[in-house]
Design a protein around this motif. Structure first.
Motif, PDB file in Angstrom:
ATOM      1  N   SER A   1       0.805  -1.225   0.000  1.00  0.00           N
ATOM      2  CA  SER A   1       0.000   0.000   0.000  1.00  0.00           C
ATOM      3  C   SER A   1       0.836   1.272   0.000  1.00  0.00           C
ATOM      4  O   SER A   1       0.414   2.302  -0.528  1.00  0.00           O
ATOM      5  CB  SER A   1      -0.939   0.002   1.218  1.00  0.00           C
ATOM      6  N   GLU A   2       2.047   1.228   0.578  1.00  0.00           N
ATOM      7  CA  GLU A   2       2.877   2.427   0.682  1.00  0.00           C
ATOM      8  C   GLU A   2       3.565   2.715  -0.649  1.00  0.00           C
ATOM      9  O   GLU A   2       4.210   1.835  -1.232  1.00  0.00           O
ATOM     10  CB  GLU A   2       3.905   2.271   1.796  1.00  0.00           C
ATOM     11  N   THR A   3       3.447   3.955  -1.098  1.00  0.00           N
ATOM     12  CA  THR A   3       3.972   4.342  -2.412  1.00  0.00           C
ATOM     13  C   THR A   3       5.470   4.098  -2.528  1.00  0.00           C
ATOM     14  O   THR A   3       5.940   3.556  -3.534  1.00  0.00           O
ATOM     15  CB  THR A   3       3.678   5.836  -2.683  1.00  0.00           C
ATOM     16  N   ASP A   4       6.249   4.488  -1.513  1.00  0.00           N
ATOM     17  CA  ASP A   4       7.705   4.333  -1.571  1.00  0.00           C
ATOM     18  C   ASP A   4       8.104   2.871  -1.713  1.00  0.00           C
ATOM     19  O   ASP A   4       9.021   2.539  -2.470  1.00  0.00           O
ATOM     20  CB  ASP A   4       8.356   4.935  -0.321  1.00  0.00           C
ATOM     21  N   LYS A   5       7.403   1.990  -0.975  1.00  0.00           N
ATOM     22  CA  LYS A   5       7.728   0.565  -1.047  1.00  0.00           C
ATOM     23  C   LYS A   5       7.347  -0.019  -2.405  1.00  0.00           C
ATOM     24  O   LYS A   5       8.044  -0.868  -2.955  1.00  0.00           O
ATOM     25  CB  LYS A   5       7.023  -0.184   0.085  1.00  0.00           C
ATOM     26  N   ARG A   6       6.231   0.437  -2.944  1.00  0.00           N
ATOM     27  CA  ARG A   6       5.814  -0.031  -4.262  1.00  0.00           C
ATOM     28  C   ARG A   6       6.834   0.407  -5.327  1.00  0.00           C
ATOM     29  O   ARG A   6       7.209  -0.368  -6.206  1.00  0.00           O
ATOM     30  CB  ARG A   6       4.437   0.524  -4.609  1.00  0.00           C
ATOM     31  N   LYS A   7       7.284   1.675  -5.228  1.00  0.00           N
ATOM     32  CA  LYS A   7       8.300   2.152  -6.175  1.00  0.00           C
ATOM     33  C   LYS A   7       9.553   1.299  -6.112  1.00  0.00           C
ATOM     34  O   LYS A   7      10.137   0.943  -7.137  1.00  0.00           O
ATOM     35  CB  LYS A   7       8.653   3.617  -5.862  1.00  0.00           C
ATOM     36  N   TYR A   8       9.964   0.981  -4.897  1.00  0.00           N
ATOM     37  CA  TYR A   8      11.182   0.187  -4.725  1.00  0.00           C
ATOM     38  C   TYR A   8      11.038  -1.166  -5.422  1.00  0.00           C
ATOM     39  O   TYR A   8      11.970  -1.632  -6.101  1.00  0.00           O
ATOM     40  CB  TYR A   8      11.465  -0.014  -3.239  1.00  0.00           C
ATOM     41  N   CYS A   9       9.873  -1.815  -5.268  1.00  0.00           N
ATOM     42  CA  CYS A   9       9.643  -3.124  -5.883  1.00  0.00           C
ATOM     43  C   CYS A   9       9.729  -3.035  -7.401  1.00  0.00           C
ATOM     44  O   CYS A   9      10.369  -3.869  -8.053  1.00  0.00           O
ATOM     45  CB  CYS A   9       8.285  -3.670  -5.464  1.00  0.00           C
ATOM     46  N   TYR A  10       9.072  -2.027  -7.973  1.00  0.00           N
ATOM     47  CA  TYR A  10       9.086  -1.907  -9.431  1.00  0.00           C
ATOM     48  C   TYR A  10      10.480  -1.552  -9.948  1.00  0.00           C
ATOM     49  O   TYR A  10      10.871  -1.968 -11.046  1.00  0.00           O
ATOM     50  CB  TYR A  10       8.063  -0.857  -9.880  1.00  0.00           C
ATOM     51  N   GLU A  11      11.222  -0.780  -9.173  1.00  0.00           N
ATOM     52  CA  GLU A  11      12.603  -0.464  -9.577  1.00  0.00           C
ATOM     53  C   GLU A  11      13.466  -1.723  -9.576  1.00  0.00           C
ATOM     54  O   GLU A  11      14.340  -1.895 -10.437  1.00  0.00           O
ATOM     55  CB  GLU A  11      13.191   0.591  -8.631  1.00  0.00           C
ATOM     56  N   ARG A  12      13.227  -2.617  -8.602  1.00  0.00           N
ATOM     57  CA  ARG A  12      13.966  -3.882  -8.572  1.00  0.00           C
ATOM     58  C   ARG A  12      13.630  -4.739  -9.795  1.00  0.00           C
ATOM     59  O   ARG A  12      14.502  -5.390 -10.373  1.00  0.00           O
ATOM     60  CB  ARG A  12      13.636  -4.659  -7.294  1.00  0.00           C
ATOM     61  N   VAL A  13      12.361  -4.708 -10.201  1.00  0.00           N
ATOM     62  CA  VAL A  13      11.962  -5.447 -11.403  1.00  0.00           C
ATOM     63  C   VAL A  13      12.726  -4.934 -12.615  1.00  0.00           C
ATOM     64  O   VAL A  13      13.269  -5.713 -13.412  1.00  0.00           O
ATOM     65  CB  VAL A  13      10.436  -5.319 -11.648  1.00  0.00           C
ATOM     66  N   LEU A  14      12.809  -3.598 -12.749  1.00  0.00           N
ATOM     67  CA  LEU A  14      13.476  -3.012 -13.908  1.00  0.00           C
ATOM     68  C   LEU A  14      14.984  -3.227 -13.888  1.00  0.00           C
ATOM     69  O   LEU A  14      15.617  -3.269 -14.947  1.00  0.00           O
ATOM     70  CB  LEU A  14      13.149  -1.516 -13.988  1.00  0.00           C
ATOM     71  N   LYS A  15      15.548  -3.362 -12.703  1.00  0.00           N
ATOM     72  CA  LYS A  15      16.972  -3.695 -12.634  1.00  0.00           C
ATOM     73  C   LYS A  15      17.206  -5.109 -13.157  1.00  0.00           C
ATOM     74  O   LYS A  15      18.207  -5.400 -13.811  1.00  0.00           O
ATOM     75  CB  LYS A  15      17.477  -3.568 -11.198  1.00  0.00           C
ATOM     76  N   LEU A  16      16.263  -6.008 -12.825  1.00  0.00           N
ATOM     77  CA  LEU A  16      16.369  -7.387 -13.292  1.00  0.00           C
ATOM     78  C   LEU A  16      16.021  -7.508 -14.773  1.00  0.00           C
ATOM     79  O   LEU A  16      16.635  -8.291 -15.500  1.00  0.00           O
ATOM     80  CB  LEU A  16      15.440  -8.297 -12.474  1.00  0.00           C
ATOM     81  N   ASN A  17      15.049  -6.723 -15.211  1.00  0.00           N
ATOM     82  CA  ASN A  17      14.610  -6.775 -16.606  1.00  0.00           C
ATOM     83  C   ASN A  17      14.134  -5.400 -17.048  1.00  0.00           C
ATOM     84  O   ASN A  17      12.967  -5.053 -16.865  1.00  0.00           O
ATOM     85  CB  ASN A  17      13.488  -7.800 -16.774  1.00  0.00           C
ATOM     86  N   PRO A  18      15.018  -4.587 -17.634  1.00  0.00           N
ATOM     87  CA  PRO A  18      14.641  -3.229 -18.051  1.00  0.00           C
ATOM     88  C   PRO A  18      13.505  -3.211 -19.076  1.00  0.00           C
ATOM     89  O   PRO A  18      12.890  -2.173 -19.290  1.00  0.00           O
ATOM     90  CB  PRO A  18      15.940  -2.680 -18.668  1.00  0.00           C
ATOM     91  N   ALA A  19      13.215  -4.360 -19.710  1.00  0.00           N
ATOM     92  CA  ALA A  19      12.172  -4.398 -20.734  1.00  0.00           C
ATOM     93  C   ALA A  19      10.792  -4.698 -20.167  1.00  0.00           C
ATOM     94  O   ALA A  19       9.827  -4.812 -20.916  1.00  0.00           O
ATOM     95  CB  ALA A  19      12.533  -5.447 -21.795  1.00  0.00           C
ATOM     96  N   ASN A  20      10.678  -4.831 -18.837  1.00  0.00           N
ATOM     97  CA  ASN A  20       9.379  -5.150 -18.235  1.00  0.00           C
ATOM     98  C   ASN A  20       8.459  -3.928 -18.320  1.00  0.00           C
ATOM     99  O   ASN A  20       8.571  -2.981 -17.545  1.00  0.00           O
ATOM    100  CB  ASN A  20       9.563  -5.589 -16.778  1.00  0.00           C
ATOM    101  N   LYS A  21       7.529  -3.955 -19.268  1.00  0.00           N
ATOM    102  CA  LYS A  21       6.654  -2.806 -19.527  1.00  0.00           C
ATOM    103  C   LYS A  21       5.678  -2.548 -18.386  1.00  0.00           C
ATOM    104  O   LYS A  21       5.357  -1.401 -18.076  1.00  0.00           O
ATOM    105  CB  LYS A  21       5.889  -3.028 -20.832  1.00  0.00           C
ATOM    106  N   GLU A  22       5.198  -3.619 -17.755  1.00  0.00           N
ATOM    107  CA  GLU A  22       4.214  -3.460 -16.691  1.00  0.00           C
ATOM    108  C   GLU A  22       4.812  -2.705 -15.508  1.00  0.00           C
ATOM    109  O   GLU A  22       4.209  -1.767 -14.974  1.00  0.00           O
ATOM    110  CB  GLU A  22       3.694  -4.825 -16.238  1.00  0.00           C
ATOM    111  N   ALA A  23       6.030  -3.094 -15.108  1.00  0.00           N
ATOM    112  CA  ALA A  23       6.696  -2.407 -13.990  1.00  0.00           C
ATOM    113  C   ALA A  23       6.993  -0.964 -14.347  1.00  0.00           C
ATOM    114  O   ALA A  23       6.829  -0.051 -13.526  1.00  0.00           O
ATOM    115  CB  ALA A  23       7.981  -3.145 -13.619  1.00  0.00           C
ATOM    116  N   ARG A  24       7.430  -0.734 -15.572  1.00  0.00           N
ATOM    117  CA  ARG A  24       7.749   0.635 -16.005  1.00  0.00           C
ATOM    118  C   ARG A  24       6.498   1.513 -15.967  1.00  0.00           C
ATOM    119  O   ARG A  24       6.530   2.648 -15.497  1.00  0.00           O
ATOM    120  CB  ARG A  24       8.351   0.606 -17.416  1.00  0.00           C
ATOM    121  N   GLN A  25       5.359   0.976 -16.465  1.00  0.00           N
ATOM    122  CA  GLN A  25       4.126   1.744 -16.481  1.00  0.00           C
ATOM    123  C   GLN A  25       3.645   2.050 -15.067  1.00  0.00           C
ATOM    124  O   GLN A  25       3.207   3.161 -14.769  1.00  0.00           O
ATOM    125  CB  GLN A  25       3.049   0.975 -17.251  1.00  0.00           C
TER     126      GLN A  25
END
Length: 573
Positions: A47-71
Motif C-alpha cells: 500500500s505504501e507508495t515508496d515501497k511499491r516504487k522500490y519493488c518496481y525499480e527492482r523489477v526493472l533492474k532485473l529486466n529493463p524491458a518489463n513494460k508493466e513495472a515501467r508503467q
C-alpha cells in the motif's frame, strides 16, 4: 524456495487478500532476490507508495524491458507529482500589493483600522504640527541659519521612514507621495525558514516530474525542470544529483567531442554540489565515479588516465562503504583497481568473489571477464584468454567479450585466431567502434598486407575519438618498413604512452623495438589538473572538485559517436 510460495502469493493477490499475498511474496523475494515476478506482484499488493516504487525499480533492474513495472512506476511518480502540486499554496508575484488589498478588504468587512496605516497617518500629522510653526518662523525671518546655530533648541533631526527596503529612507516631503510596501527580504530566522520551506514545496513536484522523464530516458527534457527546482531550492541536494545523472546519460550518447567535454564539466560540477550538501549518500559517489571514469577513458596518455582513475577509485570505495543501489559496486571497485594498475590486488579480490559466488549464478560471468582484464594487465595472456572464455557461459555482452578475446589473442602472437573473430564482429556491427579496426590493421600489417591495414586505419579514425595506442603502433610499423626510423620512433613512443592497462604485452613489445632503435619510452608527467581533496575512507565529508576550466582532453579527432566497450576500454564491462 518452494515453487508454490510464489503461486500462493499470486493467488492471494488475485483474490484481493493483499496482506496475505504480501507475506508470501515477501518470502519469495527474500529467498530469491532475482525473482522478477516476485518483486512485480509484491509491488502490486503493497500500500505504501515508496515501497511499491522500490519493488518496481527492482523489477526493472532485473529486466529493463518489463513494460508493466515501467508503467506502474510512471503512474506512481505522476501521482506523487499531482499530490505535491495540490499542497503548494497559491503564489502571487505582487505580494505586497496583494497583501495591501487583502488588508483593505479586511478593514471594510470588520470595521477595524489597520495599525500600519494608523502609524503612517500619525507620523504625517506630527510632521504637519511641527511644520506649520516652522513655516511661520521662516516666513517672518526669525528662522535663519544664524538663529538656528545660536539656538540649539530649534535644531530638529531629519525624519526618516523605511520604504521598500532597509536601505531606503523618505523625508517628510517625500512621504506624501511614497507608497509603503513590505520588504521581500526575510529579516528573521523564522522568515528564512519559511522561505526555504516554500522553495522546497515548489521544487518537489518539478523533481518528481523530472524523475518520470529520467525513467523514460528523456534526459534533455528533464534538465529545464531541474534548473527551476534548483532555482526554488538551491540548498536541496537531490536536483543537483538528478541533473548530473542527466548529463552523464547525455555524454554517453554524445557524438560531438566538445559537447562531451561540456557534459563532463557540468556533470562533475553538479555532483560535487550534491555531495557538498549531503555527503552520506553512496549513490552520489557512485555517479561521480562513473563520470570520472568517462573522463579518464577519453584522455590520451595513460599517466593522465591513472591520475583521474585514482579519484574515481576513491569515489567507488566511498560508494561501497556507504551503500548504493547501483548493481555490483564491488565489481566496479575491482575494475577501478585494474584501471589504477593495481592488478595483482584486483586479481585476488576477484578470485575471492568468484569463490564466494554460486557457479550456477549466471552473473558470475561478469567476474570472469573482469578478472581476465587483471590477468592481461599482469601479462598472463593464457589465463586472460581462459577467463574470458569462461565468461561466455551466460551469453551476455558477447560482442564486448569477443573483442577482449581478440585483443588477448593478438598480444599473445595468435593473430590468425583473432582475425576471424574481428571479421565476425565488424561484419555484424560495422559502426560499433574504431579500435576493432585498429586491431585488425595491426594483424594485417604484421602479415605484410599494408593496403588492408591502411584501409582499416582510415575507417577506424571515423569511428572513435581515440587516435593513439594500436593506431600509432601500426603507423610506426609502416614508417619502419619505409626506412623512416625517426618517424617510427616517434610513433612507437606515442603508442607506448597511450596504450591501455590491458595492453601490457604489446607495451613490452614496443619498448623492445624502441631499444633496438636506440630510443627510450617517453617520460610523461600527468597534465590533467583537478583541485581534488582526497576522500577519507572512514568518515565521509564534502569534497570540492571544481572543473573550471574544463581540463585539456583530446583535441581534434572525429565526431563519431563513442561506443562503450571499444571506445572506452578502461571502464568497459
Amino acid at each position: 524456495m518452494p515453487e508454490n510460495t510464489l503461486e500462493l502469493g499470486i493467488q492471494a493477490a488475485l483474490r484481493g487478500e493483499k496482506d496475505e499475498a504480501a507475506i508470501y511474496l515477501s518470502k519469495v523475494v527474500s529467498e530469491d532476490p532475482s525473482s522478477e515476478e516476485g518483486w512485480l506482484w509484491l509491488g502490486h499488493v503493497l500500500s505504501e507508495t515508496d515501497k511499491r516504487k522500490y519493488c518496481y525499480e527492482r523489477v526493472l533492474k532485473l529486466n529493463p524491458a518489463n513494460k508493466e513495472a515501467r508503467q506502474k512506476l510512471i503512474e506512481l511518480n505522476e501521482q506523487t507529482v499531482q499530490e505535491a502540486i495540490k499542497k503548494i499554496p497559491l503564489q502571487n508575484d505582487n505580494a505586497g500589493e496583494t497583501k495591501g488589498k487583502l488588508e483593505g478588504e479586511e478593514l471594510t468587512k470588520t470595521g477595524k483600522f489597520n495599525p500600519i496605516l494608523l502609524s503612517v497617518l500619525g507620523v504625517i500629522a506630527g510632521l504637519l504640527l511641527c511644520g506649520l510653526p516652522l513655516f511661520w518662523l521662516n516666513s517672518s525671518g526669525l528662522l535663519t541659519s544664524s538663529s538656528i546655530e545660536s539656538s540649539p533648541s530649534l535644531v530638529m533631526p531629519s525624519a526618516t521612514v523605511p520604504i521598500s527596503s532597509p536601505t531606503q529612507t523618505a523625508t517628510a516631503t517625500q512621504l506624501s507621495t511614497a507608497t509603503v510596501t513590505r520588504s521581500p527580504i526575510p529579516t528573521t530566522t523564522q522568515d528564512v525558514s519559511a522561505t526555504k520551506k516554500a522553495g522546497v514545496s515548489l521544487a518537489s513536484p518539478l523533481i518528481s516530474q523530472a524523475e518520470v522523464m529520467i525513467l523514460n530516458s528523456q534526459y534533455a527534457q528533464a534538465i529545464p525542470l531541474l534548473d527551476r527546482a534548483i532555482a526554488y531550492a538551491p540548498d536541496l541536494d537531490e536536483p543537483y544529483y538528478l541533473r548530473a545523472k542527466c548529463y552523464f546519460h547525455l555524454l554517453e550518447n554524445s557524438s560531438i567531442f566538445s559537447e562531451f567535454q561540456d557534459y563532463i564539466s557540468l556533470g562533475l560540477k553538479d555532483i560535487d554540489q550534491a555531495i557538498a550538501l549531503r555527503s552520506d549518500d553512496g549513490n552520489y559517489y557512485a555517479l561521480r565515479q562513473s563520470i570520472l571514469n568517462e573522463l579518464a577513458g577519453n584522455l590520451d596518455y595513460q599517466v593522465d588516465r591513472i591520475a583521474i582513475n585514482k579519484l574515481a577509485l576513491e569515489n567507488a570505495r566511498m560508494a561501497l562503504d556507504l551503500g548504493t543501489t547501483e548493481d555490483f559496486p564491488d565489481r566496479i571497485y575491482a575494475n577501478g583497481l585494474i584501471n589504477n594498475d593495481r592488478c595483482e590486488e584486483a586479481k585476488k579480490m576477484l578470485q575471492d568473489m568468484i569463490d564466494r559466488t554460486d557457479p550456477k549464478d549466471t552473473s558470475i560471468g561478469g567476474l570472469y571477464h573482469i578478472q581476465s582484464r587483471a590477468y592481461a594487465c599482469l601479462g598472463d595472456l593464457n589465463r586472460a584468454i581462459a577467463m574470458v572464455d569462461k565468461s561466455m557461459l551466460n551469453n551476455m555482452d558477447m560482442e564486448y567479450k569477443k573483442g577482449l578475446k581478440a585483443g588477448y589473442l593478438y598480444q599473445a602472437g595468435r593473430g590468425n585466431e583473432a582475425l576471424p573473430i574481428l571479421n565476425e564482429l565488424i561484419e555484424k556491427n560495422p559502426n560499433y567502434g574504431g579500435i576493432r579496426y585498429y586491431l585488425r590493421a595491426a594483424i594485417y600489417i604484421d602479415r605484410g598486407d599494408r593496403k588492408k591495414a591502411e584501409e582499416d586505419l582510415s575507417t577506424g579514425e571515423g569511428k572513435t575519438w581515440f587516435h593513439g595506442g594500436l593506431y600509432s603502433y601500426v603507423l610506426g610499423q609502416m614508417a619502419l618498413a619505409d626506412g623512416n626510423t625517426e618517424e617510427a620512433i616517434s610513433q612507437f613512443q606515442n603508442a607506448e604512452s597511450t596504450l591501455f592497462i590491458t595492453d601490457f604485452a604489446l607495451r613490452q613489445r614496443i619498448i623492445k623495438k624502441l631499444k633496438q632503435l636506440g630510443a627510450l619510452p617517453l617520460e610523461i608527467t600527468p597534465s590533467v589538473m583537478l583541485d581534488a581533496t582526497p576522500i577519507p575512507t572512514i568518515q565521509p565529508r564534502p569534497t570540492a572538485r571544481p572543473l573550471e576550466p574544463t581540463p585539456t582532453l583530446r583535441a581534434g579527432g572525429s565526431n563519431a559517436t563513442p561506443i562503450p566497450g571499444f571506445n572506452y576500454p578502461e571502464g568497459a564491462g
